[in-house]
Scaffold this motif. Structure first.
Motif, short mmCIF file in Angstrom:
data_model
loop_
_atom_site.label_atom_id
_atom_site.label_comp_id
_atom_site.label_asym_id
_atom_site.label_seq_id
_atom_site.Cartn_x
_atom_site.Cartn_y
_atom_site.Cartn_z
N PHE A 72 -52.72 34.13 37.42
CA PHE A 72 -52.03 34.45 36.17
C PHE A 72 -50.51 34.41 36.30
N ALA A 138 -53.56 45.18 34.31
CA ALA A 138 -54.07 43.94 33.73
C ALA A 138 -55.45 44.22 33.15
N ILE A 140 -58.47 42.30 31.55
CA ILE A 140 -58.95 40.92 31.46
C ILE A 140 -60.35 40.90 30.85
N PHE A 179 -55.40 39.94 28.70
CA PHE A 179 -55.81 38.54 28.62
C PHE A 179 -57.22 38.47 28.04
#
Length: 247
Positions: A72, A138, A140, A179
């Motif tokens: 990423f 993060a 995801i 994400f």
């Protein structure tokens, strides 16, 4: 009499090998090459899995991304990111029984219909170097192949982040990157959404992640994808070999 190393190495390669070892120690060269090999093999592994329509994102994709956050961007290289089971349990409770048996057998992931969520965090430290909350998170969400990413998917990730903030997991300085990955994105959703100075959520194609990963490796994948080690099955000893050399 046993042949020397140079005698066992083909003449065309012996000079190149001596040149490498004049600038690198054998252990350091092995460490670097093992790391590059692991990353190239991970790209190959992910490409193979994404060829399957309806791939099981929990069993097949999440473990790859857990090893491949570096894909990423460089910000994911600067600190150790680990799956945060405490945060994951918070998100699982949002869905009650909808999380199903998969979540209980794989506590690092939230299992949803046609998708799964992984939360990976790196710690922040105070002035005396003690852990002081989360520095970077993060979130995801992986969509199974053959499913289009839409606005509801992005808003769902925002709901996760709000829930974690309300429960005190996030600090004012915590950076959050969300994400949502899939192999197709609704045209109106192909953009980064900025929810605050510290929170950004972006949909992304799996192919885009792979292209970025290959560029970060100087496009080595295309140049050596026919190498024998790229064709063989994944060698589970690579992480152990790398860690042993790093000590």
């Amino acid at each position: 009499m046993e042949a020397s190393n140079d005698e066992r190495v083909p003449d065309a390669n012996a000079g190149a090998l001596r040149e490498i070892l004049s600038r690198w120690s054998a252990s350091m060269a092995t460490l670097v090459l093992n790391e590059v090999e692991c990353r190239l093999r991970l790209i190959a592994e992910l490409r193979g899995k994404l060829d399957v329509v309806g791939v099981d994102e929990v069993q097949e994709l999440q473990p790859v991304f857990e090893r491949g956050l570096w894909m990423f961007g460089p910000q994911f290289e600067s600190a150790e990111f680990t799956a945060n089971q405490g945060m994951t349990k918070v998100i699982q409770r949002l869905f009650k029984d909808r999380s199903g048996m998969g979540s209980r057998s794989r506590p690092d992931f939230v299992v949803l219909p046609e998708s799964s969520v992984g939360l990976y965090a790196s710690p922040s430290y105070d002035d005396v170097h003690e852990v002081d909350g989360i520095d970077h998170l993060a979130v995801i969400e992986l969509k199974t192949t053959g499913r289009k990413i839409g606005g509801k998917d992005r808003e769902q990730v925002w709901e996760y982040i709000q829930e974690l903030d309300e429960r005190g997991y996030l600090r004012p300085h915590t950076r959050v990157d969300g994400f949502v990955l899939g192999d197709c994105i609704a045209r109106s959703e192909n953009r980064v959404t900025i929810y605050s100075d510290m929170v950004r959520i972006r949909p992304m194609l799996y192919e885009t992640v792979l292209e970025r990963a290959e560029k970060r490796l100087l496009n080595l994948y295309d140049r050596i994808k026919v190498a024998p080690f790229m064709k063989a099955g994944e060698d589970p000893s690579f992480p152990e070999r790398r860690n042993a050399l790093a000590k």
